[in-house]
Write a protein that holds these residues in place. Structure first.
Motif, mmCIF file in Angstrom:
data_model
loop_
_atom_site.group_PDB
_atom_site.id
_atom_site.type_symbol
_atom_site.label_atom_id
_atom_site.label_comp_id
_atom_site.label_asym_id
_atom_site.label_seq_id
_atom_site.Cartn_x
_atom_site.Cartn_y
_atom_site.Cartn_z
ATOM 1 N N GLU A 1 0.830 -1.195 0.000
ATOM 2 C CA GLU A 1 0.000 0.000 0.000
ATOM 3 C C GLU A 1 0.873 1.257 0.000
ATOM 4 O O GLU A 1 2.054 1.217 0.351
ATOM 5 C CB GLU A 1 -0.926 -0.005 1.217
ATOM 6 C CG GLU A 1 -1.918 -1.159 1.220
ATOM 7 C CD GLU A 1 -2.818 -1.155 2.441
ATOM 8 O OE1 GLU A 1 -2.538 -0.355 3.363
ATOM 9 O OE2 GLU A 1 -3.790 -1.921 2.463
ATOM 10 N N SER A 2 0.267 2.366 -0.373
ATOM 11 C CA SER A 2 1.007 3.620 -0.490
ATOM 12 C C SER A 2 1.582 4.084 0.850
ATOM 13 O O SER A 2 2.545 4.852 0.886
ATOM 14 C CB SER A 2 0.101 4.712 -1.063
ATOM 15 O OG SER A 2 -1.053 4.896 -0.244
ATOM 16 N N SER A 3 1.016 3.612 1.946
ATOM 17 C CA SER A 3 1.516 4.000 3.273
ATOM 18 C C SER A 3 2.941 3.502 3.515
ATOM 19 O O SER A 3 3.632 3.985 4.413
ATOM 20 C CB SER A 3 0.594 3.456 4.371
ATOM 21 O OG SER A 3 0.505 2.047 4.305
ATOM 22 N N TYR A 4 3.375 2.541 2.715
ATOM 23 C CA TYR A 4 4.737 2.015 2.841
ATOM 24 C C TYR A 4 5.715 2.727 1.908
ATOM 25 O O TYR A 4 6.863 2.304 1.778
ATOM 26 C CB TYR A 4 4.764 0.527 2.540
ATOM 27 C CG TYR A 4 4.187 -0.333 3.637
ATOM 28 C CD1 TYR A 4 4.843 -0.497 4.851
ATOM 29 C CD2 TYR A 4 2.976 -1.001 3.454
ATOM 30 C CE1 TYR A 4 4.330 -1.291 5.852
ATOM 31 C CE2 TYR A 4 2.444 -1.812 4.448
ATOM 32 C CZ TYR A 4 3.127 -1.948 5.644
ATOM 33 O OH TYR A 4 2.615 -2.738 6.633
ATOM 34 N N GLY B 1 8.558 4.678 0.510
ATOM 35 C CA GLY B 1 9.819 5.053 1.127
ATOM 36 C C GLY B 1 10.342 4.060 2.134
ATOM 37 O O GLY B 1 11.477 4.187 2.606
ATOM 38 N N LYS B 2 9.544 3.052 2.488
ATOM 39 C CA LYS B 2 9.967 2.013 3.428
ATOM 40 C C LYS B 2 10.650 0.880 2.668
ATOM 41 O O LYS B 2 10.322 0.587 1.529
ATOM 42 C CB LYS B 2 8.768 1.455 4.191
ATOM 43 C CG LYS B 2 7.909 2.482 4.892
ATOM 44 C CD LYS B 2 8.592 3.054 6.110
ATOM 45 C CE LYS B 2 7.644 3.963 6.882
ATOM 46 N NZ LYS B 2 8.287 4.577 8.067
ATOM 47 N N THR B 3 11.578 0.233 3.311
ATOM 48 C CA THR B 3 12.236 -0.907 2.685
ATOM 49 C C THR B 3 11.299 -2.102 2.624
ATOM 50 O O THR B 3 10.299 -2.173 3.355
ATOM 51 C CB THR B 3 13.499 -1.318 3.455
ATOM 52 O OG1 THR B 3 13.111 -1.801 4.749
ATOM 53 C CG2 THR B 3 14.469 -0.161 3.589
ATOM 54 N N SER B 4 11.644 -3.043 1.789
ATOM 55 C CA SER B 4 10.866 -4.280 1.697
ATOM 56 C C SER B 4 10.904 -5.050 3.012
ATOM 57 O O SER B 4 9.908 -5.670 3.394
ATOM 58 C CB SER B 4 11.403 -5.142 0.557
ATOM 59 O OG SER B 4 10.636 -6.310 0.399
ATOM 60 N N VAL B 5 12.035 -4.997 3.701
ATOM 61 C CA VAL B 5 12.141 -5.688 4.999
ATOM 62 C C VAL B 5 11.109 -5.137 5.976
ATOM 63 O O VAL B 5 10.412 -5.900 6.670
ATOM 64 C CB VAL B 5 13.559 -5.556 5.577
ATOM 65 C CG1 VAL B 5 13.603 -6.080 7.016
ATOM 66 C CG2 VAL B 5 14.566 -6.320 4.724
ATOM 67 N N VAL B 6 10.982 -3.822 6.046
ATOM 68 C CA VAL B 6 10.012 -3.193 6.953
ATOM 69 C C VAL B 6 8.590 -3.561 6.545
ATOM 70 O O VAL B 6 7.774 -3.964 7.383
ATOM 71 C CB VAL B 6 10.200 -1.670 6.960
ATOM 72 C CG1 VAL B 6 9.032 -0.985 7.679
ATOM 73 C CG2 VAL B 6 11.521 -1.301 7.618
ATOM 74 N N PRO C 1 20.079 -13.922 -9.229
ATOM 75 C CA PRO C 1 21.207 -13.004 -9.368
ATOM 76 C C PRO C 1 20.903 -11.793 -10.250
ATOM 77 O O PRO C 1 21.823 -11.069 -10.622
ATOM 78 C CB PRO C 1 22.269 -13.894 -10.020
ATOM 79 C CG PRO C 1 21.478 -14.806 -10.899
ATOM 80 C CD PRO C 1 20.168 -15.052 -10.182
ATOM 81 N N MET C 2 19.643 -11.557 -10.599
ATOM 82 C CA MET C 2 19.320 -10.496 -11.557
ATOM 83 C C MET C 2 19.109 -9.139 -10.919
ATOM 84 O O MET C 2 19.325 -8.113 -11.547
ATOM 85 C CB MET C 2 18.078 -10.882 -12.370
ATOM 86 C CG MET C 2 18.252 -12.095 -13.251
ATOM 87 S SD MET C 2 16.858 -12.330 -14.390
ATOM 88 C CE MET C 2 15.496 -12.581 -13.245
ATOM 89 N N TYR C 3 18.659 -9.096 -9.670
ATOM 90 C CA TYR C 3 18.439 -7.804 -9.016
ATOM 91 C C TYR C 3 18.456 -7.948 -7.514
ATOM 92 O O TYR C 3 18.356 -9.065 -6.967
ATOM 93 C CB TYR C 3 17.128 -7.159 -9.485
ATOM 94 C CG TYR C 3 15.876 -7.983 -9.290
ATOM 95 C CD1 TYR C 3 15.188 -8.001 -8.080
ATOM 96 C CD2 TYR C 3 15.355 -8.729 -10.329
ATOM 97 C CE1 TYR C 3 14.033 -8.732 -7.904
ATOM 98 C CE2 TYR C 3 14.185 -9.479 -10.179
ATOM 99 C CZ TYR C 3 13.538 -9.482 -8.958
ATOM 100 O OH TYR C 3 12.388 -10.226 -8.803
ATOM 101 N N TYR C 4 18.576 -6.813 -6.840
ATOM 102 C CA TYR C 4 18.656 -6.773 -5.381
ATOM 103 C C TYR C 4 17.629 -5.789 -4.842
ATOM 104 O O TYR C 4 17.525 -4.661 -5.314
ATOM 105 C CB TYR C 4 20.061 -6.327 -4.941
ATOM 106 C CG TYR C 4 20.226 -6.155 -3.458
ATOM 107 C CD1 TYR C 4 20.589 -7.222 -2.642
ATOM 108 C CD2 TYR C 4 20.005 -4.903 -2.842
ATOM 109 C CE1 TYR C 4 20.727 -7.069 -1.279
ATOM 110 C CE2 TYR C 4 20.137 -4.744 -1.483
ATOM 111 C CZ TYR C 4 20.511 -5.829 -0.698
ATOM 112 O OH TYR C 4 20.636 -5.675 0.653
ATOM 113 N N ILE C 5 16.849 -6.242 -3.869
ATOM 114 C CA ILE C 5 15.845 -5.388 -3.218
ATOM 115 C C ILE C 5 16.151 -5.343 -1.725
ATOM 116 O O ILE C 5 16.260 -6.401 -1.080
ATOM 117 C CB ILE C 5 14.411 -5.919 -3.460
ATOM 118 C CG1 ILE C 5 14.082 -5.884 -4.949
ATOM 119 C CG2 ILE C 5 13.406 -5.095 -2.662
ATOM 120 C CD1 ILE C 5 12.739 -6.466 -5.295
ATOM 121 N N SER C 6 16.257 -4.163 -1.172
ATOM 122 C CA SER C 6 16.601 -4.012 0.262
ATOM 123 C C SER C 6 15.352 -4.066 1.134
ATOM 124 O O SER C 6 14.234 -3.968 0.645
ATOM 125 C CB SER C 6 17.320 -2.690 0.484
ATOM 126 O OG SER C 6 16.494 -1.602 0.140
#
Length: 260
Positions: free
Chosen positions: A203-206, A208-213, A255-260
């Motif tokens: 949701e839009s409330s996230y 700017g938040k990382t995927s971990v959060v 190995p194609m991309y990295y998401i924090s």
């Protein structure tokens, strides 16, 4: 490369649509043999194979694109037998673990699935964009997502069906935006993921938040609502780190991309 991509996609499409074929029926995927230089050095002593190991073990983090020198290597890996074998090893271990559980059968045991590169494959998109060599283009990728044509990852699909047979419900938690819900749900059902307990989109409330959060918070909500997360599978470490990760986590190769 184009012919090999067609062969690969023909295989995963057969399996993802494959209610008409039993699980033991597999089409052969031709092994892509690395060409000269496909595993070439990045710096003296560091090959693309070593780089991929560092990525998969979460020792190389925060990267934006794969090294230019590794474009051919990553493409060969993703379209070849080794990617399927690695995915199968993870899925097989996940099922062995799930099968060992003593479950109360009260409809509260769930398994977390990521979507992109876990249940749905975006290889047709990344094959057109250098397998991660090119910087990520959100506009082009979202256009691809909205086409709803992503095939299933065969090994994840088999795991999904086996978990359902054990009485474990699927919960999809994806970094896709909430406005992609209808397309994502239709795409999942089209390739055989026909039922789930919840489909959770960002949701839009996230913003700017990382995927971990984001994923930690959503898993926490599930547990507050009485669900037990018995397992969790994803292609990114950010799918599996943080809080409320579940009893066991399983990392698929990517190995194609990295998401924090």
């Amino acid at each position: 490369m184009a012919l090999l991509l067609v062969l690969f996609l023909a295989d995963i499409l057969t399996l993802s649509q494959g209610s008409s074929q039993p699980d033991h029926v597999h089409r052969h995927i031709h092994l892509l043999r690395p060409q000269s230089g496909a595993g070439g050095d990045l710096v003296p002593g560091l090959s693309c194979l070593s780089w991929r190991l560092g990525v998969e073990t979460n020792n190389i983090i925060g990267w934006k694109t794969i090294p230019q020198e590794c474009g051919g290597y990553v493409g060969h890996y993703m379209l070849g037998n080794q990617y399927r074998k690695d995915s199968k090893a993870v899925a097989d271990e996940a099922f062995l673990y799930a099968r060992s559980l003593k479950l109360p059968r009260d409809d509260k045991d769930v398994w977390i699935f990521d979507v992109d590169e876990t249940t749905l494959s975006n290889l047709p998109y990344y094959a057109e964009h250098g397998f991660g060599v090119e910087p990520f283009n959100a506009t082009l990728f979202n256009k691809w997502v909205m086409e709803g044509k992503a095939p299933a990852l065969p090994e994840s699909f088999k795991l999904y069906k086996k978990l359902l047979s054990l009485g474990i419900k699927a919960v999809f938690v994806t970094g896709r935006a909430e406005d992609q819900r209808r397309t994502t749900a239709a795409n999942l059902k089209k390739v055989g993921f026909h039922t789930w307990e919840k489909l959770i989109l960002k949701e839009s409330s996230y913003s700017g938040k990382t995927s971990v959060v984001y994923k930690s918070n959503e898993r926490k909500k599930l547990e507050k609502n009485g669900y037990r997360i018995v397992g969790n599978i994803g292609d990114q470490w950010s799918d599996l780190l943080g809080t409320n990760t579940g009893n066991r986590t399983f990392k698929l190769p990517d190995p194609m991309y990295y998401i924090s």
